[in-house]
Design a protein around this motif. Structure first.
Motif, PDB file in Angstrom:
ATOM      1  N   PHE A 144       0.829  -1.205   0.000  1.00  0.00           N
ATOM      2  CA  PHE A 144       0.000   0.000   0.000  1.00  0.00           C
ATOM      3  C   PHE A 144       0.862   1.252   0.000  1.00  0.00           C
ATOM      4  CE2 PHE A 144      -2.968  -2.966   2.165  1.00  0.00           C
ATOM      5  CZ  PHE A 144      -3.941  -2.964   1.194  1.00  0.00           C
ATOM      6  N   LEU A 204      -2.698  -0.183  -7.209  1.00  0.00           N
ATOM      7  CA  LEU A 204      -3.492  -1.375  -6.915  1.00  0.00           C
ATOM      8  C   LEU A 204      -4.530  -1.627  -7.987  1.00  0.00           C
ATOM      9  CD1 LEU A 204      -2.791  -1.112  -3.708  1.00  0.00           C
ATOM     10  CD2 LEU A 204      -5.102  -1.919  -3.483  1.00  0.00           C
ATOM     11  N   LEU A 207     -12.359  -0.192  -8.525  1.00  0.00           N
ATOM     12  CA  LEU A 207     -11.464  -1.155  -7.880  1.00  0.00           C
ATOM     13  C   LEU A 207     -12.255  -2.176  -7.064  1.00  0.00           C
ATOM     14  CD1 LEU A 207      -8.669  -2.139  -6.898  1.00  0.00           C
ATOM     15  CD2 LEU A 207      -8.791  -0.409  -5.122  1.00  0.00           C
ATOM     16  N   VAL A 208     -13.150  -1.674  -6.195  1.00  0.00           N
ATOM     17  CA  VAL A 208     -13.929  -2.589  -5.351  1.00  0.00           C
ATOM     18  C   VAL A 208     -14.811  -3.484  -6.218  1.00  0.00           C
ATOM     19  CG1 VAL A 208     -15.732  -2.718  -3.602  1.00  0.00           C
ATOM     20  CG2 VAL A 208     -13.854  -1.119  -3.323  1.00  0.00           C
ATOM     21  N   VAL A 246     -12.664  -6.205  -7.728  1.00  0.00           N
ATOM     22  CA  VAL A 246     -12.178  -7.192  -6.757  1.00  0.00           C
ATOM     23  C   VAL A 246     -13.301  -8.143  -6.358  1.00  0.00           C
ATOM     24  CG1 VAL A 246     -11.229  -7.505  -4.467  1.00  0.00           C
ATOM     25  CG2 VAL A 246     -10.387  -5.691  -5.881  1.00  0.00           C
ATOM     26  N   ILE A 303      -8.434  -2.870   7.218  1.00  0.00           N
ATOM     27  CA  ILE A 303      -7.702  -1.611   7.267  1.00  0.00           C
ATOM     28  C   ILE A 303      -8.620  -0.425   7.033  1.00  0.00           C
ATOM     29  CG2 ILE A 303      -5.416  -2.484   6.675  1.00  0.00           C
ATOM     30  CD1 ILE A 303      -6.028  -1.874   3.826  1.00  0.00           C
ATOM     31  N   LEU A 353      -7.622  -7.676   1.375  1.00  0.00           N
ATOM     32  CA  LEU A 353      -6.908  -6.448   1.733  1.00  0.00           C
ATOM     33  C   LEU A 353      -7.236  -5.332   0.754  1.00  0.00           C
ATOM     34  CD1 LEU A 353      -3.316  -7.579   2.725  1.00  0.00           C
ATOM     35  CD2 LEU A 353      -4.767  -6.042   4.012  1.00  0.00           C
ATOM     36  N   VAL A 354      -7.225  -5.684  -0.532  1.00  0.00           N
ATOM     37  CA  VAL A 354      -7.515  -4.672  -1.546  1.00  0.00           C
ATOM     38  C   VAL A 354      -8.951  -4.169  -1.392  1.00  0.00           C
ATOM     39  CG1 VAL A 354      -7.669  -4.245  -4.018  1.00  0.00           C
ATOM     40  CG2 VAL A 354      -5.817  -5.621  -3.114  1.00  0.00           C
ATOM     41  N   PHE A 355      -9.856  -5.094  -1.063  1.00  0.00           N
ATOM     42  CA  PHE A 355     -11.256  -4.737  -0.852  1.00  0.00           C
ATOM     43  C   PHE A 355     -11.389  -3.695   0.258  1.00  0.00           C
ATOM     44  CE2 PHE A 355     -15.087  -5.869   1.723  1.00  0.00           C
ATOM     45  CZ  PHE A 355     -16.057  -5.426   0.841  1.00  0.00           C
ATOM     46  N   PHE A 369      -9.049  -1.792   1.459  1.00  0.00           N
ATOM     47  CA  PHE A 369      -8.388  -0.554   1.055  1.00  0.00           C
ATOM     48  C   PHE A 369      -9.324   0.274   0.174  1.00  0.00           C
ATOM     49  CE2 PHE A 369      -5.753   2.013  -1.739  1.00  0.00           C
ATOM     50  CZ  PHE A 369      -4.994   2.687  -0.815  1.00  0.00           C
ATOM     51  N   GLY A 370     -10.034  -0.410  -0.738  1.00  0.00           N
ATOM     52  CA  GLY A 370     -10.986   0.287  -1.598  1.00  0.00           C
ATOM     53  C   GLY A 370     -12.057   0.982  -0.782  1.00  0.00           C
ATOM     54  N   ILE A 371     -12.569   0.291   0.256  1.00  0.00           N
ATOM     55  CA  ILE A 371     -13.600   0.889   1.110  1.00  0.00           C
ATOM     56  C   ILE A 371     -13.046   2.112   1.837  1.00  0.00           C
ATOM     57  CG2 ILE A 371     -15.005   0.500   3.164  1.00  0.00           C
ATOM     58  CD1 ILE A 371     -15.568  -2.225   2.257  1.00  0.00           C
ATOM     59  N   PHE A 391     -10.651   3.997   0.955  1.00  0.00           N
ATOM     60  CA  PHE A 391     -10.428   5.049  -0.022  1.00  0.00           C
ATOM     61  C   PHE A 391     -11.745   5.726  -0.407  1.00  0.00           C
ATOM     62  CE2 PHE A 391      -9.472   6.605  -4.248  1.00  0.00           C
ATOM     63  CZ  PHE A 391      -8.338   7.314  -3.956  1.00  0.00           C
ATOM     64  N   ILE A 392     -12.769   4.905  -0.722  1.00  0.00           N
ATOM     65  CA  ILE A 392     -14.056   5.462  -1.135  1.00  0.00           C
ATOM     66  C   ILE A 392     -14.635   6.329  -0.024  1.00  0.00           C
ATOM     67  CG2 ILE A 392     -16.450   4.860  -1.670  1.00  0.00           C
ATOM     68  CD1 ILE A 392     -15.394   2.397  -3.116  1.00  0.00           C
ATOM     69  N   GLU A 419     -13.027   7.902   2.416  1.00  0.00           N
ATOM     70  CA  GLU A 419     -12.277   9.152   2.602  1.00  0.00           C
ATOM     71  C   GLU A 419     -12.637  10.164   1.509  1.00  0.00           C
ATOM     72  OE1 GLU A 419      -7.987   8.822   3.161  1.00  0.00           O
ATOM     73  OE2 GLU A 419      -7.798  10.821   2.296  1.00  0.00           O
ATOM     74  N   VAL A 420     -12.685   9.689   0.258  1.00  0.00           N
ATOM     75  CA  VAL A 420     -12.972  10.604  -0.838  1.00  0.00           C
ATOM     76  C   VAL A 420     -14.406  11.119  -0.755  1.00  0.00           C
ATOM     77  CG1 VAL A 420     -13.064  10.832  -3.338  1.00  0.00           C
ATOM     78  CG2 VAL A 420     -11.233   9.551  -2.299  1.00  0.00           C
ATOM     79  N   SER A 421     -15.364  10.231  -0.389  1.00  0.00           N
ATOM     80  CA  SER A 421     -16.751  10.707  -0.281  1.00  0.00           C
ATOM     81  C   SER A 421     -16.870  11.765   0.802  1.00  0.00           C
ATOM     82  CB  SER A 421     -17.737   9.591   0.056  1.00  0.00           C
ATOM     83  OG  SER A 421     -17.293   8.369  -0.378  1.00  0.00           O
ATOM     84  N   SER A 432     -14.560  13.803   1.810  1.00  0.00           N
ATOM     85  CA  SER A 432     -13.981  15.090   1.414  1.00  0.00           C
ATOM     86  C   SER A 432     -14.796  15.740   0.304  1.00  0.00           C
ATOM     87  CB  SER A 432     -12.502  14.949   1.037  1.00  0.00           C
ATOM     88  OG  SER A 432     -12.344  14.205  -0.115  1.00  0.00           O
ATOM     89  N   ARG A 482      -5.593   8.513   7.905  1.00  0.00           N
ATOM     90  CA  ARG A 482      -4.250   7.997   7.618  1.00  0.00           C
ATOM     91  C   ARG A 482      -3.335   8.082   8.827  1.00  0.00           C
ATOM     92  NH1 ARG A 482      -3.132  11.386   2.388  1.00  0.00           N
ATOM     93  NH2 ARG A 482      -5.348  11.611   1.956  1.00  0.00           N
TER      94      ARG A 482
END
Lengths: 311, 279
Positions: free
Chosen positions: A59, A245, A290-291, A294, B29, B90-92, B94-96, B98-99, B101-103, B105, B213
């Motif tokens: 990451f 990613l 991305l989600v 996946v 995460i 993990l990627v899943f 991380f995507g959540i 990220f989504i 945080e962006v929503s 902001s 973060r």
């Protein structure tokens, strides 16, 4: 052997095509956007060497990228070093960072490595913010060298990035086809079984982390000359983490072509989208895509294509 | 003293990770993003109707529980059942992260938000030292949450079931209990804890969407240092981190306090991955 010769030939052709495009002097925006897309080809390919082949999720892409960029800043400011030196040095520093983090965490389960890389970006950004010599939090202007080939420096950087992308993809392809790639695939699928079969798992993982880090640093090294103003927020942008990613995941992680497909598709889409919608909306869409991939298409576009052909 | 109070608050923030990552072994995460979501929920209700932020956090726990249960069901259906949780899971998450945080902001912008409550400006004298309620209240609530979770896991039927699922799923299934259902409950509780933790967070300091973060490193450092899944260990580790951070910011400046959690995380992983109170 013939495969390698063929790949080198194709790589040479791509570089020639890039130089040809640079010589054609079309609309400057093409080079400007093309640089970013190619930079993402390098980043996605580098990420995939560890993430896709070995199954260890990094990451901390922004940390490695910024390591390359700030090594370049340091060398430009102190020695006015030429671009090839910057690229090699940026790669080496980021590669060493990968080796160090890998050495500390890769003996444990993969999750810990991922969490460590997640925290790594935050910490390195703190270090850079507190380091006045490379600009601190305010940032630093970088002067481009005079008299670049092809008339403009961005066009020149574009050709450099074409070359770096070709090198990165060839490296990934070579690793994938060699015994290293097979060893990594074995430890990705079942680490204990691979270890029992005599695969040197720790050494392979460290190798993959180092090469991956090196290439991420390489991608970041020309960044100061591209933007001419380096500050922590742009060098450590979250965009790199999520795109590194998302691109391999969307393209497909098991083959070298997957990250390239993902980077070209997603990179181009983002370049078009930033013109029309806000950059936050843009990132939001990347996250959702991305989600969705996946959850719904874990094998990416390559997997979808394979399934269609199999029918 | 400030470090001690900070520690109580850090414990509250890390409980969810202790439960979900430590006991269930799910690398969620996205937890810090849920904490920030809780903080913004507290902000919205506080600024609109003037409710106490911690009360809001408490009232919203059922909502967060529902969201958490839903997220776990998606995670289970897409990854855990297929045995693909390590990489794609993990990627899943991380995507959540990220989504979310962006929503946030996009909705609230990147300005700092804070809350007002009757006690935010006041302080009392404790053993000759002035203590701000702003820090004292989150610490007390954090310790209370820790004790509550500890008692819940040790004394109640569902709590013991969660402990059991973390030790041996197959055995639990043989006993006639459904591990997936138990894990859904545990995951929901972990996310519900984020609602309260978020309310505490915004009572202590102003929040922006990217604050998550700063907490990723802290949460996982505390969980690993405390010994994966040990609730008491979480509290001890949180206090250690809180004290180290406040010493660090006294002597080297506040911007370095973030590096502490990372250093502790790396040290713990390199020297003793089982943590202080690991099994």
């Amino acid at each position: 052997m013939r495969g390698i010769v063929g790949a080198l030939l194709v790589g040479g052709l791509v570089i020639a095509a890039g130089v040809g495009l640079a010589g054609a002097r079309v609309n400057p925006y093409v080079y400007f956007a093309g640089y970013v897309i190619l930079q993402y080809v390098v980043i996605a390919t580098a990420w995939n060497i560890l993430g896709g082949y070995a199954g260890y999720v990094n990451f901390g892409t922004p940390a490695f990228f910024a390591m390359g960029a700030y090594t370049a800043v340091l060398l430009i400011k102190s020695l006015r070093a030429p671009l090839p030196v910057l690229i090699v040095a940026g790669g080496l520093v980021a590669g060493l960072l990968g080796l160090g983090i890998g050495y500390l965490t890769l003996r444990l389960r993969g999750t810990f490595f991922s969490i460590a890389t997640l925290a790594l970006s935050v910490v390195l950004q703190t270090v850079i913010i507190n380091w006045e010599y490379v600009g601190g939090s305010r940032g630093l202007s970088v002067l481009r060298p005079a008299g670049p080939p092809f008339g403009s420096y961005v066009t020149f950087l574009f050709t450099v990035m074409v070359g770096l992308a070709v090198v990165a993809v060839l490296t990934a392809r070579f690793i994938e086809r060699s015994w290293i790639g097979r060893g990594l695939a074995a430890l990705r699928d079942n680490e204990e079984a691979a270890e029992c079969m005599g695969v040197p798992t720790l050494r392979l993982k460290l190798f993959a982390t180092t090469v991956s880090g090196f290439l991420l640093g390489v991608a970041g090294a020309p960044f100061p000359y591209y933007v001419t103003f380096v500050e922590p927020n742009s060098a450590f942008a979250l965009d790199y983490a999520v795109n590194a990613l998302a691109m391999p995941m969307i393209g497909g992680t098991t083959s070298w072509i997957g990250p390239v497909i993902g980077a070209v598709l997603l990179g181009t889409a983002q370049q078009l989208a930033t013109v029309t919608i806000s950059s936050e909306m843009n990132l939001f869409i990347v996250g959702v895509v991305l989600v969705a991939f996946v959850v719904l298409a874990p094998e990416g576009i390559l997997g979808l294509a394979r399934r269609l052909r199999g029918r | 003293m400030a470090g001690l109070l900070l520690g109580g608050f850090y414990a509250a923030v890390s409980l969810g990770v202790s439960l979900i990552f430590g006991l269930l072994d799910i690398a969620n995460i996205a937890q810090p993003a849920f904490v920030i979501l809780g903080a913004y929920a507290a902000y919205v209700f506080n600024s609109a109707v003037g409710l106490d932020p911690i009360l809001v956090g408490l009232l919203l726990t059922p909502v967060f529980y529902g969201v958490g249960a839903l997220v776990y069901r998606v995670y289970y259906g897409s990854f855990e059942r297929r045995g693909e949780e390590s990489l794609r899971g993990l990627v899943f998450f991380f995507g959540i992260l990220f989504i979310m945080e962006v929503s946030l902001s996009m909705t609230f912008g990147v300005d700092y938000r804070l809350v007002q409550a009757s006690y935010t400006g006041r302080s009392i004298e404790l053993a000759g030292v002035g203590v701000a309620f702003r820090y004292l209240v989150p610490c007390v609530v954090g310790v209370a949450m820790t004790v509550a979770l500890y008692l819940f896991l040790g004394r109640t039927f569902y709590g013991r079931a969660i402990m059991a699922v973390s030790q041996d799923q197959a055995a639990l299934r043989l006993m006639g209990a459904d591990p997936v259902q138990i894990k859904t409950i545990a995951f929901g509780i972990g996310i519900a804890a984020a609602s309260l933790a978020g309310a505490l967070l915004i009572s202590i300091a102003p929040v922006v969407p990217s604050t998550d973060r700063d907490y990723i490193g802290r949460m996982f450092a505390i969980t690993v240092l405390g010994g994966m899944g040990s609730i008491g260990g979480t509290l001890v580790a949180a206090v250690i981190l809180g004290i180290t951070e406040s010493l660090m910011s006294t002597f080297f400046g506040p911007s370095w306090s973030l590096a502490v959690s990372f250093g502790i995380l790396l040290l713990a992983l390199a020297i003793r991955p089982a943590g202080l109170f690991g099994r």
